[in-house]
Write an enzyme that holds these catalytic residues in place. Sequence first.
Site, mmCIF file in Angstrom:
data_model
loop_
_atom_site.group_PDB
_atom_site.id
_atom_site.type_symbol
_atom_site.label_atom_id
_atom_site.label_comp_id
_atom_site.label_asym_id
_atom_site.label_seq_id
_atom_site.Cartn_x
_atom_site.Cartn_y
_atom_site.Cartn_z
ATOM 1 N N ARG A 174 74.318 50.671 83.713
ATOM 2 C CA ARG A 174 75.564 51.208 84.277
ATOM 3 C C ARG A 174 75.323 52.401 85.209
ATOM 4 O O ARG A 174 76.108 53.354 85.253
ATOM 5 C CB ARG A 174 76.524 51.630 83.171
ATOM 6 C CG ARG A 174 76.967 50.517 82.252
ATOM 7 C CD ARG A 174 77.828 49.499 82.975
ATOM 8 N NE ARG A 174 78.525 48.638 82.044
ATOM 9 C CZ ARG A 174 78.057 47.471 81.603
ATOM 10 N NH1 ARG A 174 76.867 47.034 82.014
ATOM 11 N NH2 ARG A 174 78.764 46.745 80.761
ATOM 12 N N SER A 227 85.174 49.031 79.520
ATOM 13 C CA SER A 227 84.563 49.936 78.539
ATOM 14 C C SER A 227 84.786 51.379 78.956
ATOM 15 O O SER A 227 84.539 51.734 80.109
ATOM 16 C CB SER A 227 83.054 49.689 78.453
ATOM 17 O OG SER A 227 82.809 48.413 77.943
ATOM 18 N N GLU A 297 81.931 55.913 80.644
ATOM 19 C CA GLU A 297 81.526 54.991 81.708
ATOM 20 C C GLU A 297 82.594 55.024 82.806
ATOM 21 O O GLU A 297 82.295 54.917 83.991
ATOM 22 C CB GLU A 297 81.408 53.563 81.142
ATOM 23 C CG GLU A 297 81.039 52.559 82.214
ATOM 24 C CD GLU A 297 81.086 51.105 81.748
ATOM 25 O OE1 GLU A 297 80.550 50.793 80.670
ATOM 26 O OE2 GLU A 297 81.646 50.284 82.496
HETATM 27 N N1 EPU Z 1 81.866 46.495 67.560
HETATM 28 C C1 EPU Z 1 82.498 47.041 66.473
HETATM 29 N N2 EPU Z 1 83.780 47.475 66.633
HETATM 30 C C2 EPU Z 1 84.427 47.401 67.810
HETATM 31 C C3 EPU Z 1 83.771 46.849 68.910
HETATM 32 C C4 EPU Z 1 82.475 46.403 68.772
HETATM 33 O O1 EPU Z 1 81.946 47.145 65.398
HETATM 34 O O2 EPU Z 1 85.579 47.822 67.869
HETATM 35 C C5 EPU Z 1 80.501 45.974 67.388
HETATM 36 C C6 EPU Z 1 80.481 44.460 67.570
HETATM 37 O O3 EPU Z 1 80.753 43.813 66.367
HETATM 38 C C7 EPU Z 1 79.072 44.214 68.061
HETATM 39 C C8 EPU Z 1 78.728 45.471 68.851
HETATM 40 O O4 EPU Z 1 79.676 46.464 68.429
HETATM 41 O O5 EPU Z 1 78.182 44.124 66.987
HETATM 42 C C9 EPU Z 1 78.789 45.254 70.338
HETATM 43 O O6 EPU Z 1 80.097 44.887 70.721
HETATM 44 P P1 EPU Z 1 80.417 43.868 71.920
HETATM 45 O O7 EPU Z 1 79.622 42.624 71.762
HETATM 46 O O8 EPU Z 1 81.891 43.769 72.030
HETATM 47 O O9 EPU Z 1 79.813 44.532 73.174
HETATM 48 P P2 EPU Z 1 79.881 46.024 73.698
HETATM 49 O O10 EPU Z 1 78.507 46.585 73.603
HETATM 50 O O11 EPU Z 1 80.985 46.778 73.076
HETATM 51 C C10 EPU Z 1 79.280 45.402 76.170
HETATM 52 C C11 EPU Z 1 79.725 45.902 77.507
HETATM 53 C C12 EPU Z 1 80.975 45.160 77.956
HETATM 54 C C13 EPU Z 1 80.738 43.662 77.949
HETATM 55 C C14 EPU Z 1 80.327 43.259 76.542
HETATM 56 C C15 EPU Z 1 80.071 41.771 76.405
HETATM 57 C C16 EPU Z 1 79.132 48.276 77.638
HETATM 58 C C17 EPU Z 1 79.621 49.670 77.534
HETATM 59 N N3 EPU Z 1 80.033 47.319 77.421
HETATM 60 O O12 EPU Z 1 80.267 45.772 75.227
HETATM 61 O O13 EPU Z 1 81.240 45.578 79.289
HETATM 62 O O14 EPU Z 1 81.907 42.972 78.341
HETATM 63 O O15 EPU Z 1 79.121 43.977 76.185
HETATM 64 O O16 EPU Z 1 78.792 41.487 76.768
HETATM 65 O O17 EPU Z 1 77.945 48.053 77.924
HETATM 66 C C18 EPU Z 1 82.508 46.994 80.714
HETATM 67 O O18 EPU Z 1 81.439 47.456 81.096
HETATM 68 O O19 EPU Z 1 83.596 47.392 81.165
HETATM 69 C C19 EPU Z 1 82.506 46.002 79.669
HETATM 70 C C20 EPU Z 1 83.625 45.570 79.121
#
Ligand code: EPU
Length: 305
Positions: A174, A227, A297
């Site tokens: 990012r 995010s 972010e």
């Molecule tokens: N999780 C929780 N609680 C929550 C949300 C997530 O426990 O409320 C846990 C999930 O269960 C999982 C882990 O956190 O084990 C990761 O969550 P998720 O797969 O939803 O991915 P993320 O890391 O939260 C990233 C990107 C997103 C992208 C998703 C899907 C960042 C900051 N975010 O989210 O990007 O859509 O992966 O690949 O890197 C964006 O940049 O705007 C964005 C939405």
Amino acid sequence: MSWRTRANIAWLRGLPGVKEQEPLASRTSFGIGGPAEFFVELARPEAIEKSIEGACQRSIPYLLLGAGTNLLIADRGVEGLAIRVVNRDHEIEGTRVRAGAGLKMMRLARIVADANLRGFEFAIGVPGTVGGAVYQNAGCWGKELRGVLVEAEGFVPGVGTQRWTPSDLELGYRTSALRDGDLKGALVVYATVQLRRGDGEEAKQLMAKLTRERNETQPIKTKNCGSVFKNPPGDSAGRLVQAGGLKGAREGAAMVSTLHGNFIVNEGGATAADVKRLIERVMVEVKRRFGIQLEPEVEMVGRWN
Ligand code: EPU
């Protein structure tokens, strides 16, 4: 000395299609933010360059807008000139695709699938434009733009048009030299990606599946900015927010999503101040509980005081 001299105001008023005190809220996915003092929408690269060069020479502050999906604009709006980049053309040559910075990543994902190209399916989960994706090396599902980007073309005020390799752009999680390094203030006009030949129908099926999954885990139908925080190394901001008991926390009409902890939702009429307070509250609480400093972010721009 203020940049608001008579000559500068006259120059701004002379920009083709310029609007004054133009509301920006509807031009962001959050639906939040005050007006731009001056606002232009430009598609032609020469016109974009000319307006940025002119603003720089006159020390007029300017803000570059794409789809406004990663922005929190202050309630008092934006000083100077806001330029919305809307060059949305694209060319496909073999397995290489050159796309205008104003084209939406999701739209380009469909275009390249129609052309039987693979490797860009992740972009169906990236809300912003091609320019915005280069600016912050956008990604989804573990893939990032840097995996396919071969070149970007853009403009550095005072220097002129440039071509950048991925290493010039210093793409990281990012981040890029445009967002955080030597190329700050420069503008992306085109990006070229290298894809591979494949079955477009399979690409579309994969994208449909990924979108269904994203729909289940993220509040994508709400007003939000994607995010809010970067994931800290080895952890997930959403997980930390949830563990801190902050899902559903509110400030005014801004609420931490109950579906995904790393989203803040504008429930209708939220102000930028509401969102900023909520972001700060989440950061303080996560730091206090887990000793982890979350880094936003979302970009906060405009006049906050
Ligand atoms: N999780 C929780 N609680 C929550 C949300 C997530 O426990 O409320 C846990 C999930 O269960 C999982 C882990 O956190 O084990 C990761 O969550 P998720 O797969 O939803 O991915 P993320 O890391 O939260 C990233 C990107 C997103 C992208 C998703 C899907 C960042 C900051 N975010 O989210 O990007 O859509 O992966 O690949 O890197 C964006 O940049 O705007 C964005 C939405």
